[in-house]
Design a protein around this motif. Structure first.
Motif, mmCIF file in Angstrom:
data_model
loop_
_atom_site.group_PDB
_atom_site.id
_atom_site.type_symbol
_atom_site.label_atom_id
_atom_site.label_comp_id
_atom_site.label_asym_id
_atom_site.label_seq_id
_atom_site.Cartn_x
_atom_site.Cartn_y
_atom_site.Cartn_z
ATOM 1 N N ALA A 391 -4.508 -7.986 -12.293
ATOM 2 C CA ALA A 391 -4.859 -6.719 -11.647
ATOM 3 C C ALA A 391 -3.820 -6.254 -10.630
ATOM 4 O O ALA A 391 -3.661 -5.053 -10.407
ATOM 5 N N ILE A 392 -3.113 -7.174 -10.002
ATOM 6 C CA ILE A 392 -2.234 -6.810 -8.882
ATOM 7 C C ILE A 392 -0.872 -6.394 -9.392
ATOM 8 O O ILE A 392 -0.247 -7.075 -10.221
ATOM 9 N N ASP A 393 -0.413 -5.265 -8.877
ATOM 10 C CA ASP A 393 0.964 -4.827 -9.084
ATOM 11 C C ASP A 393 1.800 -5.369 -7.928
ATOM 12 O O ASP A 393 1.515 -5.089 -6.759
ATOM 13 N N PRO A 394 2.809 -6.185 -8.190
ATOM 14 C CA PRO A 394 3.582 -6.789 -7.083
ATOM 15 C C PRO A 394 4.155 -5.777 -6.102
ATOM 16 O O PRO A 394 4.300 -6.071 -4.923
ATOM 17 N N GLN A 395 4.467 -4.586 -6.586
ATOM 18 C CA GLN A 395 5.043 -3.582 -5.702
ATOM 19 C C GLN A 395 3.990 -2.862 -4.865
ATOM 20 O O GLN A 395 4.330 -2.137 -3.933
ATOM 21 N N LYS A 396 2.717 -3.037 -5.189
ATOM 22 C CA LYS A 396 1.636 -2.377 -4.450
ATOM 23 C C LYS A 396 0.760 -3.366 -3.695
ATOM 24 O O LYS A 396 -0.263 -2.977 -3.123
ATOM 25 N N ALA A 397 1.120 -4.620 -3.702
ATOM 26 C CA ALA A 397 0.288 -5.645 -3.072
ATOM 27 C C ALA A 397 0.194 -5.407 -1.561
ATOM 28 O O ALA A 397 1.181 -5.074 -0.906
ATOM 29 N N VAL A 398 -1.009 -5.550 -1.026
ATOM 30 C CA VAL A 398 -1.256 -5.389 0.407
ATOM 31 C C VAL A 398 -2.020 -6.612 0.912
ATOM 32 O O VAL A 398 -2.456 -7.459 0.135
ATOM 33 N N GLY A 399 -2.216 -6.650 2.231
ATOM 34 C CA GLY A 399 -2.892 -7.808 2.815
ATOM 35 C C GLY A 399 -1.915 -8.951 2.988
ATOM 36 O O GLY A 399 -0.845 -8.796 3.598
ATOM 37 N N LYS A 400 -2.236 -10.090 2.437
ATOM 38 C CA LYS A 400 -1.342 -11.236 2.508
ATOM 39 C C LYS A 400 -0.232 -11.110 1.467
ATOM 40 O O LYS A 400 -0.346 -10.349 0.505
ATOM 41 N N PRO A 401 0.861 -11.855 1.640
ATOM 42 C CA PRO A 401 1.919 -11.830 0.618
ATOM 43 C C PRO A 401 1.396 -12.297 -0.730
ATOM 44 O O PRO A 401 0.528 -13.171 -0.825
#
Length: 905
Positions: A391-401
Motif C-alpha cells: 500500500a505504501i508509496d516510498p515517495q509519499k511515506a509519512v510518520g516514521k521512516p
C-alpha cells in the motif's frame, strides 16, 4: 321614511333634494346625526337612532353605490351595533347580506374582504369563511394576495381540520415556495411526520430554495435524517429513507458518524436488528475520522448491551412463567450475544488503526502499530506487513521512516528464528527506492547487526562491504565529471552533483554505514584492513570529525604516532570551526604528551596554526595551552608574549580572565612589580565594569607591597568607572582601605569623590540648582557636614569638628591618567568646590595640629596622609620630626628570582 318630514332633518333633506349625488352632503347628514360624536357645537337634538341612520345609508348607497367611504362607514356601524349579539341574531344575518351587497360593487377592495372574512370567522362559519377567502383570492390582483393569505393561514391553523390546513398551505406554497418552513412547523405541530419528511426533502433537493429564517441546507438535511430515524413507520413509505441518509453521509463529511447512527437507529426502531447490526459494521469500516468512529462504535456497543439486557429480561420472565420452557436455546443465544459483545470490544484497537490507515494509507507509523497489534499472531502480523508494503508509496511515506517498517517486518522473522525469511525481507528492502540515504543505511545496519548477533561474521562483512562499495554507475559518472572538468576523480568530486542519484548510489558516503564498518574492522579486522578502511573514507571526504579522532587514537594505540599526527593534520585541514575544535585539542594534547619539550619548534608551529585558524571565541584555551608549554619547556619571555597576544585576541567577555592569568604568570615569573604595566594596560583596554575589577586587584597588589599611596591613587582612578549605585562593593572596599590605612582627610576625599561620581552618573539634564541639591533635599554643605561626622566615627573623637568642607584629592586625579571617560565634579558645582578649597586652606594648619594631638600622624596618618597636605609635609620634613618605620621588602617583589637564590643557598 317618517324622518324625512322631521323638522330636525329638514335642512339636510332640502340640501339633498337640490343635489342628491353630493357625497359631502350625505356625509354631513350622517355626521350630524351620529350618536357618539364628541363636538361642543353640535346639536344633540339631531342625533338619530340606528334605524333612521340605516335608512339614510341605504338612500345614499342607492344613489352612490360605488362609494367606498359610505360602504365602509355603513358596515362598521352595523358591526359595532351587532357584534355583542348572539351569532344567530337577525342583525348579524343582515350584516352578512350587507357585505355581500357591498362586494357586488367593491370586489376590488381588500379591506372589505378582510372585514367580511373576520365576520364569518367570528360567526364560526368555516365553510363560508373558506369560500370568502377563496373568492377574495379570485377577485383581487396577485399583488394583494399577501394581505389575504396571512389571515387565511391563521384561520386554517386555528380551524382544527388538518386536511383543510394542508390544502390551504399547499395552495399558498405555489405562491411563496420559500415559506415552506412555516408549513413544516405546522405539520410538526400536528404530527404529520410523513408530510414533514416530504416537505424537508423538497427543501433539500431544491437548489434555489433559500430559507427566510436563514436555515442552512446542512441543518435541513440533519432535520430530515433525524425525523426519518425517529419516525420510521410514517416515513418508510413516503421516502427512500436509507438512500437519503446515505446521500447525506456522502454530502456532509463532518456528520458522517451521526448519520450512520441515525440509519442504524432507523432499522432498530423498525425492529430490524440484524439489518441495524449490518449498518453498524459497514459504518465501522467506512468512517474516516476517529471522532466519527467513536460515535459509531459507542452506539454499536450500546445497542448490543441493550439487546443482551432485553434478552436476559425475557429469560427471567420465561423462568417465572414456565420453568420447563426451552431455556437452553435462549441461554445459548445469550452466550452468543455476550461473546459477540466481547469480541467487538476487543476489536476496538484494530478498528481505530484501520480508520487511521483509511485516512492515509502511506502512514508508516500506523502500519507498524498494526503489526504490533498482531504480535501474538505472527501469521496475521506478516500479512499486515505485506499489505503495508503493497500500500505504501516510498515517495509519499509519512510518520516514521519507511525503513522502520521493513526492519519491523524482518524482526518478526528474527524473533521466530527464521533467518532465511528475514534475509529475503532484507534483500527486498535494499531494492526499495527510499527517499533518503539514512533509511537505506538503517536497513543495512540493522541486518548487519542481526548477523553479528548470530555470530555470522563473514555474512555481516559481506553485507557491510556491499553497503560501502561505490556503485559502478556512480563511479563512472564521477570519472566523467572529473574528466570533463579536468580534475582527478577523487576527493571532493566524489560527492558533488549527486542530488539526482538514488539513495543506493549515495549509500557509500553515509556516515552511519561507515561507522559500523569501521567498528567491525577495529573489532574483527587487522591493523592493515583498519588503516585501509580509514584511508578510503578520508579519500571520499565522507569522514566525520569523530572518525578522524578515532583513527588517530587507533594509530596511537598501535604506536603509529607520526601517522596519527598526519591524520590530525588532514582532519584539521578538512573541518572548520567548530567541528575542528576537538581535533585541535586532541592533536595538541597528544603531541605535547608524546614529545614534551623535545620538538618545541614543531609544537610552536602547531599552536600558532591553531590560534590563527580558530576564531577568537574558541582560541582562549589554545593560548593558555601555548603559554603552559612555553612556561614548562620554553622561555619565560615567550610565555609573556603569548599571554599578551591572548589579551588582545580573545573576545571582550574573556579579556578580564586573560589579564588576570597574565598578571599571575608575570608575578610568578618576574615578580609582583612586573604586573604593574600589565594592570595599567588592562585598565585602559577593558570596559568600565571589568576595569573596576582589575583596579581592585591592582590596589590589593600595591597594599601587599606596602605602597599605600599608590593603592589610594589606583582607587581614585578606578572611581571614575564605578557607579556607586551598581558598584557598591568597590566603594565599600575603598572605605575599608581608608579606615585601615588612611586618615580623616583621605576618608573625606573618598566621600567627596564618591559624591562627584554619583552626580556624574546621574541625570545630566538636571538644572544646576537641582544638581546642587541631594536626593533628600539637603544642600551639599549639609552633606559635607555628614562626611565630617563619618570621618569622626572612622578615626575616633580626635578628628576635628570645625572643618566645614572637604579637601579635594589632587594627587589621586593626577596619578591615575586614563584615556577613558572621566567622572568630573559636576560643572554646576564649581562654585561650591571653590568654596570648599578656600575653607580647606584656612583649616589646614588646625587640621595638622589636631592630627598630631590625636596621635594619628605618627601611626596610620603617615601611611595615608591627605593628598592636599602631602607636598607641604614633604617640604617641612625637617620641622616635623617623624619616626619612620622600616619594613622589609616582600618576597612577591622578586618572584621566582628569590626562590632560585634560596635554592642556591
Amino acid at each position: 321614511m317618517d324622518y324625512v318630514r322631521d323638522p330636525r332633518f329638514l335642512e339636510y333633506e332640502q340640501e339633498l333634494a337640490r343635489n342628491p349625488y353630493s357625497l359631502k352632503s350625505w356625509l354631513r347628514y350622517l355626521y350630524d346625526t351620529a350618536p357618539d360624536v364628541q363636538d361642543e357645537d353640535r346639536d344633540e337634538s339631531k342625533v338619530a337612532p340606528p334605524r333612521v341612520r340605516y335608512g339614510i345609508y341605504e338612500r345614499a348607497l342607492k344613489l352612490l353605490p360605488m362609494s367606498y367611504k359610505l360602504w365602509r362607514m355603513y358596515l362598521q356601524e352595523r358591526w359595532t351595533n351587532a357584534k355583542r349579539r348572539s351569532v344567530r341574531s337577525k342583525a348579524l344575518k343582515i350584516l352578512v347580506n350587507t357585505y355581500e351587497r357591498a362586494l357586488v360593487h367593491l370586489h376590488r377592495m381588500p379591506r372589505i374582504w378582510l372585514d367580511y372574512s373576520e365576520l364569518l370567522v367570528h360567526l364560526r362559519k368555516g365553510t363560508a369563511a373558506r369560500k370568502v377567502f377563496d373568492r377574495a383570492l379570485q377577485a383581487l390582483p396577485v399583488t394583494q394576495h399577501e394581505r389575504i393569505w396571512e389571515p387565511y393561514l391563521r384561520w386554517a391553523k386555528s380551524l382544527g381540520v388538518k386536511e383543510t390546513a394542508v390544502r390551504v398551505y399547499r395552495r399558498y406554497l405555489m405562491l411563496c415556495p420559500n415559506d415552506r418552513e412555516q408549513y413544516i412547523q405546522y405539520l410538526v405541530s400536528v404530527k404529520e411526520w410523513a408530510e414533514v419528511a416530504k416537505q424537508l426533502a423538497l427543501c433539500v433537493n431544491d437548489d434555489k430554495f433559500e430559507s427566510p429564517a436563514g436555515t442552512s441546507k446542512h441543518t435541513l438535511w440533519m432535520q430530515l435524517c433525524n425525523l426519518c430515524a425517529k419516525h420510521p413507520e410514517e416515513c418508510k413509505d413516503a421516502l427512500p429513507v436509507e438512500a437519503i441518509i446515505r446521500s447525506g453521509a456522502k454530502r456532509f463529511s463532518d456528520e458522517v458518524g451521526k448519520l450512520w447512527c441515525r440509519l442504524a437507529d432507523f432499522h432498530v426502531r423498525l425492529g430490524e436488528f440484524e439489518r441495524a447490526r449490518d449498518v453498524y459494521e459497514e459504518a465501522l469500516h467506512a468512517v474516516l475520522t476517529v471522532r466519527d468512529f467513536s460515535l459509531v462504535f459507542d452506539a454499536y456497543v450500546t445497542f448490543e448491551e441493550k439487546v443482551v439486557t432485553a434478552k436476559l429480561a425475557m429469560l427471567e420472565e420465561q423462568d417465572e412463567e414456565d420453568e420447563e420452557d426451552d431455556g437452553d436455546i435462549d441461554g445459548d443465544d445469550v452466550d452468543f450475544r455476550l461473546a459477540r459483545l466481547e469480541h467487538l470490544t476487543a476489536q476496538r484497537p484494530f478498528l481505530i488503526n484501520a480508520v487511521l490507515l483509511r485516512q492515509n494509507p502511506h502512514n508508516v507509523s500506523e502500519w507498524i502499530k498494526r503489526g504490533e497489534l498482531y504480535r501474538d499472531k505472527p501469521a496475521q502480523a506478516a500479512l499486515a506487513y505485506r499489505d503495508a508494503i503493497q500500500a505504501i508509496d516510498p515517495q509519499k511515506a509519512v510518520g516514521k521512516p519507511l525503513a522502520e517498517l521493513w526492519i519491523a517486518f524482518a524482526q518478526l522473522y528474527v524473533e521466530q528464528k527464521d533467518l532465511d525469511s528475514a534475509r529475503l525481507v532484507f534483500r527486498k528492502a535494499v531494492d526499495v527506492p527510499f527517499r533518503t540515504v539514512d533509511e537505506l543505511a538503517s536497513v543495512y545496519c540493522y541486518f548487519c547487526e542481526v548477523q553479528l548477533l548470530h555470530e555470522n561474521f563473514e555474512e555481516a562483512f559481506e553485507i557491510i562491504n556491499e553497503a560501502v562499495a561505490e556503485p559502478v554507475g556512480s563511479l563512472q559518472r564521477r570519472r566523467k565529471r572529473a574528466a570533463a572538468s579536468g580534475r582527478r576523480a577523487v576527493g571532493k568530486d566524489a560527492g558533488a552533483n549527486l542530488g539526482a542519484a538514488t539513495a543506493k548510489d549515495r549509500l557509500h558516503r553515509n556516515a552511519r554505514v561507515w561507522s559500523l564498518y569501521l567498528d567491525m574492522e577495529e573489532s574483527l579486522g587487522t591493523p592493515e584492513t583498519v588503516r585501509a578502511a580509514y584511508d578510503r573514507i578520508l579519500e571520499l571526504r565522507a569522514a566525520t570529525s569523530q572518525m578522524v579522532l578515532n583513527y588517530a587514537k587507533y594509530l596511537q594505540e598501535h604506536e603509529f604516532f607520526e601517522e596519527a599526527f598526519r591524520v590530525y593534520e588532514r582532519g584539521v585541514s578538512v573541518f572548520k570551526f567548530p567541528h575542528s575544535l576537538h581535533l585541535w585539542r586532541a592533536y595538541i594534547t597528544d603531541f605535547i604528551a608524546r614529545y614534551r619539550g623535545s620538538k618545541m619548534e614543531r609544537a610552536r608551529e602547531i599552536l600558532e596554526q591553531a590560534c590563527m585558524q580558530i576564531p577568537a571565541e574558541g582560541a582562549a584555551e589554545f593560548y593558555v595551552a601555548y603559554a603552559k608549554l612555553e612556561e614548562k619547556y620554553g622561555l619565560a619571555r615567550h610565555t609573556m608574549a603569548v599571554l599578551d597576544r591572548a589579551c588582545s585576541s580573545v573576545p571582550q567577555d574573556q579579556k578580564l580572565a586573560a589579564y588576570k592569568l597574565y598578571v599571575s604568570k608575570a608575578s610568578a615569573l618576574y615578580g609582583a612589580t612586573r604586573a604593574r604595566p600589565i594592570y595599567e594596560k588592562g585598565i585602559k583596554d577593558l570596559p568600565d565594569a571589568m576595569a573596576v575589577e582589575l583596579c581592585k586587584d591592582f590596589a590589593d597588589l600595591e597594599i601587599k607591597l606596602g605602597e599605600v599611596d599608590r593603592a589610594r591613587a589606583i582607587y581614585g582612578h578606578g572611581a571614575q568607572f564605578a557607579d556607586p549605585n551598581t558598584q557598591a562593593e568597590y566603594w565599600k572596599k575603598w572605605q575599608e582601605f581608608e579606615v585601615a590605612h588612611g586618615n580623616k582627610d583621605t576618608f573625606r576625599d573618598m566621600l567627596r569623590i564618591q559624591r562627584s561620581v554619583k552626580m556624574a552618573y546621574g541625570n545630566v539634564n538636571y538644572m544646576a540648582t537641582e544638581m546642587l541639591t541631594s536626593d533628600n533635599g539637603q544642600p551639599l554643605v549639609a552633606q559635607d557636614h555628614d562626611a565630617n561626622e563619618a570621618a569622626k566615627v572612622a578615626f575616633g573623637a580626635g578628628a576635628p569638628s570645625n572643618i566645614e568642607g572637604f579637601v579635594p584629592s589632587t594627587k589621586a586625579n593626577a596619578s591615575a591618567p586614563s584615556n577613558k571617560r572621566k567622572a568630573d565634579d559636576g560643572a554646576s558645582a564649581e562654585s561650591e568646590m571653590a568654596a570648599l578649597e578656600r575653607q580647606a586652606a584656612r583649616a589646614k594648619t588646625d587640621a595638622v595640629a589636631d592630627a598630631e594631638a590625636a596621635g594619628v600622624v605618627a601611626g596610620q596618618g603617615d601611611a595615608g596622609a591627605g593628598n592636599g597636605e602631602e607636598e607641604e609635609e614633604e617640604e617641612d620634613e625637617n620641622e616635623l620630626d617623624l619616626d619612620l618605620e622600616e619594613r622589609a621588602v616582600p618576597d612577591a617583589v622578586f618572584g621566582q628570582i628569590r626562590k632560585a637564590e634560596g635554592q642556591k643557598a
